[in-house]
Write a protein that holds these residues in place. Structure first.
Motif, PDB file in Angstrom:
ATOM      1  N   VAL A  66      -9.990   8.631   5.240  1.00 53.34           N
ATOM      2  CA  VAL A  66      -8.922   8.344   3.868  1.00 53.34           C
ATOM      3  C   VAL A  66      -9.941   8.116   2.491  1.00 53.34           C
ATOM      4  N   SER A 102       1.736   4.262   7.633  1.00 56.45           N
ATOM      5  CA  SER A 102       1.797   5.561   7.557  1.00 56.45           C
ATOM      6  C   SER A 102       1.972   6.398   8.793  1.00 56.45           C
ATOM      7  N   ARG A 124      -1.590  11.054   0.740  1.00 57.28           N
ATOM      8  CA  ARG A 124      -3.028  10.433   1.127  1.00 57.28           C
ATOM      9  C   ARG A 124      -3.770  11.845   1.232  1.00 57.28           C
ATOM     10  N   GLU A 154      -4.957   7.095  -1.309  1.00 58.28           N
ATOM     11  CA  GLU A 154      -3.574   7.093  -0.832  1.00 58.28           C
ATOM     12  C   GLU A 154      -2.944   6.656  -2.006  1.00 58.28           C
TER      13      GLU A 154
END
Ligand code: ADP
Ligand code: PAZ
Ligand code: K
Length: 244
Positions: free
Chosen positions: A22, A228, A15, A25
């Motif tokens: 983010v 995650s 990621r 990823e």
């Protein structure tokens, strides 16, 4: 930008983040020519790389070589710890615990303060219990779904079947049904055991991660899927260690 990596025994999850957001990823294979398959972020923009891994030392070194040749940025491996911010490891020798378990627990500790179970259904399945005070009560390590199917295929001469992701737990009437229903039946029993332990220990939340998380939820595990969790915990620790 920082790059977070969770390199497990089957797959490498990565990621890229910028100030907590983010950017992109993906999932790759550790011992391939491009373990960060699909990553398009400009190489020069990555200012540090932080890794949680349970892979062998050879694979860890190969990954380190790849990252060093690709990025002009410091690479840090994060391991299990005795304690952090109120979360206390049950292991006497905490260095023996898989980094992924500690990071998943730390990810969960950021989200839940009422006592929790972390189930990581990866190559192996791990189950860890943490009470509301942050004390890790210990855990379990079991072979994962794929590992069990592989051992039946390779270690028994006359078991021939096509793996199928069934939720059917009735007794089978063919090799394929016996194996595929058998795994669903076994994991269904594990799910009930987790539920009963959580009730007995007063743990309110069940957080589920790993490639087979949805399968376990399908078999009745009353948990919330956090795909995650390892990267989340790793990211929190990396931020703390960088004063963020
Ligand atoms: N596309 C996929 N490739 C490999 N395994 C997968 C895939 N989808 C689901 N799985 C399941 O996920 C498990 C691996 O989960 P993962 O969390 O990636 O493991 P690890 O952290 O050990 O690398 C496998 O055992 C398999 O049963
Ligand atoms: C149990 C594990 C193999 C799970 O890793 P995974 O299968 O998810 O890749 C890993 O956490 C590990 O290698 N642990 C070391 C032993 C321990 O945690 O006690
Ligand atoms: K894992």
């Amino acid at each position: 930008m920082r790059l977070l990596v969770d390199a497990g025994n089957s797959r490498l999850k990565w990621r890229v983040e910028q100030v907590g957001q983010v950017i992109e990823e993906g999932v790759g294979v550790l011992d391939s020519s491009d373990p960060l398959q699909g990553m398009s972020a400009p190489v020069g923009a990555v200012s540090r790389v932080s890794i949680s891994t349970v892979a062998s030392e050879d694979k860890r070194q190969a990954l380190l070589g790849h990252l060093k040749s690709r990025f002009n940025a410091p690479v840090t491996f994060y391991w299990a710890e005795a304690r952090r911010q109120g979360l206390v490891n049950a292991y006497n020798d905490f260095s023996r615990m898989g980094a992924d378990r500690w990071h998943a627990m730390y990810g969960a500790w950021q989200l839940s303060r009422c006592g929790f179970v972390v189930v990581d259904a990866g190559s192996a399945v791990t189950v860890d219990y943490v009470d509301p005070s942050g004390r890790h009560l210990g855990g379990f390590i079991l072979p994962g779904l794929h590992m069990m199917l592989r051992s039946l295929k390779t270690d028994a001469a006359r078991i021939r079947f096509d793996p199928a992701q069934v939720l059917d737990t009735r007794p089978g009437a063919s090799t394929g049904e016996c194996v595929n229903h058998g795994l669903a039946w076994l994991f269904g029993a594990m799910v009930r055991q987790i539920d009963s332990d959580a009730k007995a220990c007063g743990l309110k939340d069940v957080l589920v991660t790993g490639g087979d998380a949805e399968r376990l939820i399908g078999l009745g595990l009353a948990g919330v899927h956090h795909p995650s969790l390892v990267l989340d915990g790793l990211g929190a620790i990396d931020a703390e260690d960088h004063g963020a």
